[in-house]
Design an enzyme around this catalytic site. Structure first.
Site, PDB file in Angstrom:
ATOM      1  N   LYS A   1     -32.343  13.492  12.740  1.00  0.00           N
ATOM      2  CA  LYS A   1     -31.620  12.763  13.775  1.00  0.00           C
ATOM      3  C   LYS A   1     -32.222  11.381  13.957  1.00  0.00           C
ATOM      4  CE  LYS A   1     -28.982  16.211  14.943  1.00  0.00           C
ATOM      5  NZ  LYS A   1     -27.664  16.258  14.406  1.00  0.00           N
ATOM      6  N   CYS A   2     -31.422  10.499  14.516  1.00  0.00           N
ATOM      7  CA  CYS A   2     -31.833   9.125  14.795  1.00  0.00           C
ATOM      8  C   CYS A   2     -33.140   9.143  15.590  1.00  0.00           C
ATOM      9  CB  CYS A   2     -30.730   8.437  15.595  1.00  0.00           C
ATOM     10  SG  CYS A   2     -31.085   6.720  15.990  1.00  0.00           S
ATOM     11  N   PRO A   3     -34.112   8.357  15.209  1.00  0.00           N
ATOM     12  CA  PRO A   3     -34.123   7.280  14.234  1.00  0.00           C
ATOM     13  C   PRO A   3     -34.767   7.668  12.898  1.00  0.00           C
ATOM     14  CG  PRO A   3     -36.042   7.034  15.608  1.00  0.00           C
ATOM     15  CD  PRO A   3     -35.301   8.287  16.080  1.00  0.00           C
TER      16      PRO A   3
ATOM     17  N   ASP B   1     -26.526  12.311   9.849  1.00  0.00           N
ATOM     18  CA  ASP B   1     -26.398  11.666  11.158  1.00  0.00           C
ATOM     19  C   ASP B   1     -25.368  10.544  11.085  1.00  0.00           C
ATOM     20  OD1 ASP B   1     -26.715  10.547  13.651  1.00  0.00           O
ATOM     21  OD2 ASP B   1     -28.772   9.881  13.333  1.00  0.00           O
TER      22      ASP B   1
ATOM     23  N   ASP C   1     -26.917   2.230  12.180  1.00  0.00           N
ATOM     24  CA  ASP C   1     -28.357   1.967  12.136  1.00  0.00           C
ATOM     25  C   ASP C   1     -28.735   1.166  10.895  1.00  0.00           C
ATOM     26  OD1 ASP C   1     -28.686   3.365  14.496  1.00  0.00           O
ATOM     27  OD2 ASP C   1     -29.463   5.178  13.531  1.00  0.00           O
TER      28      ASP C   1
END
Length: 83
Positions: free
Chosen positions: A15-17, A42, A48
């Site tokens: 998951k981010c980041p 994601d 991003d």
């Protein structure tokens, strides 16, 4: 899409980041001019990566694509180290 790449980074499930964090580390380990293919699950990784390459001085985003694998969407990013 048929693009030439030199290394693949699989960050499915991250998951981010984390996809971006791991990609930043991996791209620095490639020689200048080589391409890193990043495979993520994601959805946020699309924006991003677009934002990162605008600010980064050593990376070019060559392409992004969405592919289906096993009923799951994968977000594939192709990054070239420029310096």
């Amino acid at each position: 899409m048929e693009l030439t790449y030199h290394q693949t980074l699989d960050v499915k499930g991250a998951k981010c980041p984390m996809p971006l964090v791991k990609s930043r580390k991996a791209i620095t380990e490639l020689p200048v001019g080589q391409v890193l293919r990043v495979i993520a699950t994601d959805r946020g990784s699309v924006a991003d990566f677009q934002g990162w390459v605008k600010a980064a001085k050593n990376v070019e985003l060559i392409a992004q694509e969405v592919v289906q694998e096993g009923g799951q969407e994968l977000y594939v990013h192709y990054l070239r180290r420029t310096s």
